[in-house]
Design an enzyme around this catalytic site. Structure first.
Site, PDB file in Angstrom:
ATOM      1  N   GLN A 136      39.150  43.745 -49.461  1.00  0.00           N
ATOM      2  CA  GLN A 136      39.570  42.580 -48.675  1.00  0.00           C
ATOM      3  C   GLN A 136      38.858  42.618 -47.330  1.00  0.00           C
ATOM      4  O   GLN A 136      39.101  43.530 -46.537  1.00  0.00           O
ATOM      5  CB  GLN A 136      41.081  42.658 -48.491  1.00  0.00           C
ATOM      6  CG  GLN A 136      41.709  41.509 -47.755  1.00  0.00           C
ATOM      7  CD  GLN A 136      43.185  41.794 -47.480  1.00  0.00           C
ATOM      8  OE1 GLN A 136      43.615  42.943 -47.476  1.00  0.00           O
ATOM      9  NE2 GLN A 136      43.956  40.762 -47.243  1.00  0.00           N
ATOM     10  N   SER A 139      40.082  41.630 -41.724  1.00  0.00           N
ATOM     11  CA  SER A 139      40.185  42.123 -40.346  1.00  0.00           C
ATOM     12  C   SER A 139      38.817  42.378 -39.721  1.00  0.00           C
ATOM     13  O   SER A 139      37.874  42.768 -40.416  1.00  0.00           O
ATOM     14  CB  SER A 139      40.969  43.433 -40.306  1.00  0.00           C
ATOM     15  OG  SER A 139      42.229  43.282 -40.888  1.00  0.00           O
ATOM     16  N   SER A 187      39.852  48.440 -46.957  1.00  0.00           N
ATOM     17  CA  SER A 187      40.216  49.516 -47.882  1.00  0.00           C
ATOM     18  C   SER A 187      39.337  49.498 -49.126  1.00  0.00           C
ATOM     19  O   SER A 187      39.096  48.438 -49.703  1.00  0.00           O
ATOM     20  CB  SER A 187      41.677  49.382 -48.319  1.00  0.00           C
ATOM     21  OG  SER A 187      42.517  49.397 -47.199  1.00  0.00           O
ATOM     22  N   GLU A 270      50.113  39.651 -50.668  1.00  0.00           N
ATOM     23  CA  GLU A 270      50.014  41.000 -50.105  1.00  0.00           C
ATOM     24  C   GLU A 270      51.373  41.452 -49.564  1.00  0.00           C
ATOM     25  O   GLU A 270      51.848  42.544 -49.877  1.00  0.00           O
ATOM     26  CB  GLU A 270      48.978  40.996 -48.984  1.00  0.00           C
ATOM     27  CG  GLU A 270      48.726  42.381 -48.410  1.00  0.00           C
ATOM     28  CD  GLU A 270      47.513  42.410 -47.485  1.00  0.00           C
ATOM     29  OE1 GLU A 270      47.158  41.368 -46.911  1.00  0.00           O
ATOM     30  OE2 GLU A 270      46.923  43.504 -47.352  1.00  0.00           O
ATOM     31  N   GLU A 404      55.503  44.139 -36.261  1.00  0.00           N
ATOM     32  CA  GLU A 404      55.797  43.144 -35.209  1.00  0.00           C
ATOM     33  C   GLU A 404      55.446  41.736 -35.729  1.00  0.00           C
ATOM     34  O   GLU A 404      56.187  40.772 -35.494  1.00  0.00           O
ATOM     35  CB  GLU A 404      54.988  43.434 -33.932  1.00  0.00           C
ATOM     36  CG  GLU A 404      55.436  44.658 -33.153  1.00  0.00           C
ATOM     37  CD  GLU A 404      55.020  45.977 -33.821  1.00  0.00           C
ATOM     38  OE1 GLU A 404      54.014  45.988 -34.566  1.00  0.00           O
ATOM     39  OE2 GLU A 404      55.699  46.989 -33.615  1.00  0.00           O
TER      40      GLU A 404
END
Ligand SMILES: Cc1cc2nc3c(=O)[nH]c(=O)nc-3n(C[C@H](O)[C@H](O)[C@H](O)COP(=O)(O)OP(=O)(O)OC[C@H]3O[C@@H](n4cnc5c(N)ncnc54)[C@H](O)[C@@H]3O)c2cc1C
Length: 435
Positions: A136, A139, A187, A270, A404
């Site tokens: 994926q 990020s 990952s 996810e 968060e």
């Protein structure tokens, strides 16, 4: 051949899958799983030929991808029935490994939802059979929680080139895309065949609107993966550098500029998928209690209290997951998946610490699993696994969206609280202040 599970209730389905596994899973694998022999299971996991053959068998049966439609190698099961399948596979450590999570749980459903007929034909079957690995590529160094701030750029090739830049030796082709940028924390990117890639295609639009989603061939020229070593000794994720990578337009997933909507499908899957065991029964807290009785740590009343609290939290989460899957049917998971993801992250953190408390030497077995991250053959396997669980226990409070951020989603989308205001929401991405 696909296993026949038509018209069965959940108990009958579980019995059918168990019987199929009894007939098909290699006997030494079954024995190792039933005995809880970690060394033997680790040896099997390293035996590529056996694992590959098993994943192909599992894929042909439909059990690797039970919610997918039959024509793409699935069984068309609803989420609760698929959870029963997952539970039976987990009991024998016979399901697809964590490294296939992105492929099976994220790429598959996103391609089913958004892919063209050609993309579904090309990608789903090999995924079900375990032939392709996926990563994926969301990020970036400047875009994690605020994913929509991603800066990796994809530019369309127009007659005459891309932004005036020569791409020596790479066939571009009008209408295709050229991608430049950097991803991070991807990952299993070093072993992946394909990547789920989000890239900015129109910086003149507000940040969520100028993004497009691609299915990137990780062997394309210009893709460089640099593994990153983690606290737990593994190096399973990495930085991915994209330097003038040519992506055919046929590998665009969903319409140009709709990447944010496509990514929401991936992200919902996810969060919902990162919430632990989809069935009710003995889990990690039970194993810790058993281990503590063997090591003598059970004599400590404080530890017993902590294990019991973890036991209750684990069972409650299992039941919530089963209920959520039953309510979901064949639909897509929603924002409530964030509640389970948050609870799972908290539970995983406390279980990681408890595992070391149940060991006579605490977490000092670390040396036994340093190096390549795998427990060494002569390490005491329970102690080494406990150290690793402790050192990995923050993963789920970060990966897949931090705790968060899950709290923000729950506040805004489940409880209906006012949204966090973004003063630059309507500004073109290119005019947003940086930093
Ligand atoms: C084990 C692991 C595997 C991963 N695998 C992948 C992968 O395969 N592919 C991929 O694309 N990414 C992956 N990630 C990255 C992961 O999605 C990001 O790390 C995560 O989204 C957080 O982003 P960040 O690290 O940039 O932290 P930041 O977004 O910089 O956050 C820093 C801190 O600020 C807090 N924060 C930020 N914004 C807010 C806010 N609005 N309100 C309250 N608090 C806030 C965060 O909670 C955090 O504590 C992985 C991460 C880990 C740990």
């Amino acid at each position: 051949m696909a296993i026949d599970v038509t018209g069965q209730d959940l108990d009958a389905l579980a019995a059918r899958v168990r019987a199929w596994l009894e007939d098909n899973l290699p006997p030494h694998w079954r024995r190792a799983a039933l005995d809880g022999d970690r060394h033997a299971l680790a040896r099997i996991a390293r035996d590529e030929t056996t694992v590959r053959a098993w994943h192909a068998e599992l894929g042909r049966s439909g059990l690797a991808t039970p919610t997918w439609p039959a024509e793409h190698g699935g069984l068309g099961l609803a989420a609760d029935a698929a959870a029963v399948v997952g539970d039976e596979l987990a009991r024998l450590s016979a399901g697809r490994p964590e490294s296939d999570f992105v492929g099976v749980a994220l790429a598959g459903p996103t391609i089913i939802e958004w892919g063209t007929a050609e993309q579904r034909d090309r990608f789903l079957r090999p995924l079900a059979l375990g032939e392709h690995r996926w990563c994926q590529l969301f990020s970036e160094p400047g875009a994690g929680s605020d994913l929509a701030s991603l800066a990796t750029r994809a530019e369309r090739v127009v007659p005459g080139g891309v932004g005036g830049r020569p791409l020596t030796g790479r066939p571009t082709g009008d209408g295709n895309w050229v991608v430049d940028g950097q991803k991070v924390w991807s990952s299993f990117s070093d072993s992946a065949d394909f990547g789920l890639l989000m890239a900015r295609t129109d910086p003149s639009l507000p940040k969520r609107r100028g993004i497009t989603y691609f299915l990137l061939d990780m062997r394309s020229p210009g893709v460089e993966v640099r593994p990153l070593r983690q606290l737990n000794g593994h190096a399973e994720f990495g930085e991915v550098f994209l330097d003038g990578v040519v992506v055919p337009d046929s590998d665009r997933l969903g319409p140009e500029g709709s990447g944010w909507a496509v990514a929401l499908t991936t992200l919902m899957q996810e969060r919902s998928g990162l919430s632990g065991r989809p069935g009710v029964g003995p889990g990690r807290a039970d194993r810790i209690a058993k281990r503590a009785r063997r090591t003598g740590a059970w004599e400590d009343p404080v530890l017993r209290d902590e294990v019991m609290r973890a036991f209750v939290a684990e069972r409650a989460l299992q039941m919530a997951t089963v209920r959520a899957f039953a309510a979901l049917g064949r639909g897509e998971p929603g924002a409530e998946g964030s509640i389970r993801k948050l609870a799972y992250a908290q539970l995983d953190t406390s279980l990681g610490l408890l595992e070391t408390k149940a060991e006579p030497g605490g977490a000092i077995a670390w040396g036994a699993i340093a190096g390549d991250g795998a427990a060494s053959e002569n390490a005491e396997p329970d102690a080494a696994a406990a150290s690793e669980a402790f050192l990995s226990s923050k993963i789920y409070s970060i990966a897949g969206g931090t705790s968060e951020i899950q709290r923000n989603i729950i506040g805004e989308r489940v409880l209906g609280l006012p949204r966090d205001k973004d003063p630059y929401a309507d500004l073109p991405f290119s005019e947003r202040p940086r930093g």
